[in-house]
Structures are given as structure tokens and as C-alpha cells.
Design a protein around this motif. Sequence first.
Motif, PDB file in Angstrom:
ATOM      1  N   ASP A 261       5.522  78.387  62.049  1.00  0.00           N
ATOM      2  CA  ASP A 261       4.372  78.395  61.139  1.00  0.00           C
ATOM      3  C   ASP A 261       4.127  77.013  60.555  1.00  0.00           C
ATOM      4  O   ASP A 261       2.984  76.581  60.401  1.00  0.00           O
ATOM      5  CB  ASP A 261       4.605  79.375  59.986  1.00  0.00           C
TER       6      ASP A 261
ATOM      7  N   ARG B 280      -0.944  74.265  62.405  1.00  0.00           N
ATOM      8  CA  ARG B 280      -1.970  74.637  61.425  1.00  0.00           C
ATOM      9  C   ARG B 280      -3.087  75.360  62.176  1.00  0.00           C
ATOM     10  O   ARG B 280      -3.898  74.739  62.841  1.00  0.00           O
ATOM     11  CB  ARG B 280      -2.503  73.395  60.717  1.00  0.00           C
TER      12      ARG B 280
ATOM     13  N   GLN C  93      -1.526  78.182  57.340  1.00  0.00           N
ATOM     14  CA  GLN C  93      -0.131  78.488  57.665  1.00  0.00           C
ATOM     15  C   GLN C  93       0.242  79.752  56.897  1.00  0.00           C
ATOM     16  O   GLN C  93       0.409  79.724  55.682  1.00  0.00           O
ATOM     17  CB  GLN C  93       0.792  77.332  57.285  1.00  0.00           C
TER      18      GLN C  93
END
Length: 326
Positions: free
Chosen positions: A167, A171, A310
Motif C-alpha cells: 500500500d 499511490r 493509499q
Amino acid sequence: MSQTSAGVPARQSNSRQPATGRLIRSLAVASLVANIVIVVTGGAVRLTASGLGCPEWPLCTADSLVTTPEMGVHGIIEFGNRLLTFVLTAIAFATLFSVWRLRAERRDLWWLSIGLLAGIPAQAVIGGITVLTGLNPWVVGLHFIVSMLLIVAAVVLVNRAWLSPEDLAVRHAPLAGRTLRPLLGAVGVLAAITVVLGVVVTGSGPHAGDHGAARNGLNPDLMTRIHVVPVYLLVFTLAVALYLVFRRVTDARLRNAVVLVTVVVLAQAVIGYVQHFLHLPIALVALHMLGACLLTAAAAQAVFVGFARQVPGGDTVPAAAAAPVD
């Protein structure tokens, strides 16, 4: 990271491990829970007319840091709520220390932790002004609103603490598409307006925190009618958002966030109507205060999940099917 035939990064499974340790994640959740609990206990102080149970600040009386037997149960309730501030402080310091070694690469966690810690002395000062002004309803309302801001920060901290290395490395585009993002933004704004107007309604009502405390002088019935306007708009906005997230298969994190805030809003609406027509019984007023905290947290969660690039967790559906709702 695996890719689909179109070259779009595939969604990762929920087995991805967070980049932060269990301690940081646990403290983030504890911070959120503690900030909600202290609002509820503060509500208990007001609803039991114990707001001036400790008539001085920072001491409980002019000569004593703690409550005295002469002050009775009201002193115990008010001083007990003050003691919870130390629990919240301990959690905030522990959170700050736990992210210390990560402060260079995880500045998001570092600054969120500092913000949550800084909110505690700010709240202590506002609480002191509340006591010294004899429970001025506008100061009491400010005390509550700052608590809501801290809850929002805690929600973001929880989400950021659960981000996995995957994560953090990528992005993505926001999970909410161009059509849904304005709706989620409206949910956040309308939820905030609802909470603020609820504070104004409370300041005009009978539960002042002390039998001699002043009210804000506004008409309670009129303010209640104004208060429900953003609630109606919020319900309508969420109905449209629900239609969009269920119109096609979308990311489960977004669906769950929208469903959660919808459930909380409907529950709050029911409690609000019942407490109004039953003339504000203490138990329902306390439940409505808890609901305001949950509404704030749920709205913050929906906005975060919809807008953030995110987002923790992954979806098991194919990337093509999990595209943002347009």
C-alpha cells in the motif's frame, strides 16, 4: 506486484501484512476508542449535573487536587472524568514513542501522533475555561467539537497504521470515482454541520451540567428543526451513494464504508426523534452523544477510503471489476 492483462495493478489479497508493528496498530485503535470514551464520560458529567462537581481548575477545590467527601457523588463523577485524561495522555505518549523509530519514513504517523497528543492539553485548557466560566454553553460546545476533531485524526491514524508495504509503495487513484467523490465530500460536510448544530441544540436544552448553569438563549424547538435539515440531506446523499456503490461491483472497502455511515446515520436519526418526543431522557441523550462520536468516525472513514490514494487492506475481486465508481 501482479498485473492484469491490461497492465493495471491487480488488487492484493487481505493476507498482506501491515508495515507497522502490532503495538502501533493496537495503540492507534486504543487512541480512537479512548477519545470516544472520554466524550461519553464527559456527557455523563453533564447529564448528572456534575459539571461543577469540581468547582476549581486545575485543582478540584481551592485546597485539594482531588475530590473531597463534602462534594458527594457529583465531585466523584467530575473528578473521575478528569482522571480519564491521564489514561488518554498515557496512550498518546505511548503512540508517539512507538512511532519514534519510524518517524523518518512514516512522517504521517509521527505528525498524527503529535496532533493527538497536542489535543490533550488543548482540551484541558478548554475544560478549565468551561469550569471557570460556570459551564458556558458555547465553551462546552467547543470542548465537544475539538473532541470530534481528535476522533477524525484517530480514524486517519488507524487507517495509516494498517497500511501494508504494498500500500505504501503504490499511490492508486482514489477508490471513489468522479461521481461518487463529491457525494462523499458532501457526506463529510453534512455530518460536520449536523454535529455542530447538535451542539447548539444541546446548549439550548435542559441538560446544562449544573442546575445553575446558563443556556445559550436560543429556542430549543426551532434549533431542533434546523438541526434535522442537514440530517435529511445526509440521508438523501447516502441513498444516492449507496446506489452508486452497489450499481456495479466495486471495492468492498468503499462499499463497507458507505454502508457503515448509513447505518450510523439512520440509528442516530431514530434515537434523535425518540429522545425529542420523550422529552430528552438522560439514557437516550447519552446514547445520542455516543452516536455523534460514531457518526464522526464513520463519516471520516468513508471520506478517507473514498479519497485517499493509499488505503489499507485489499480486495479479492479482479481489478477491472473493482474500478472506481464513475
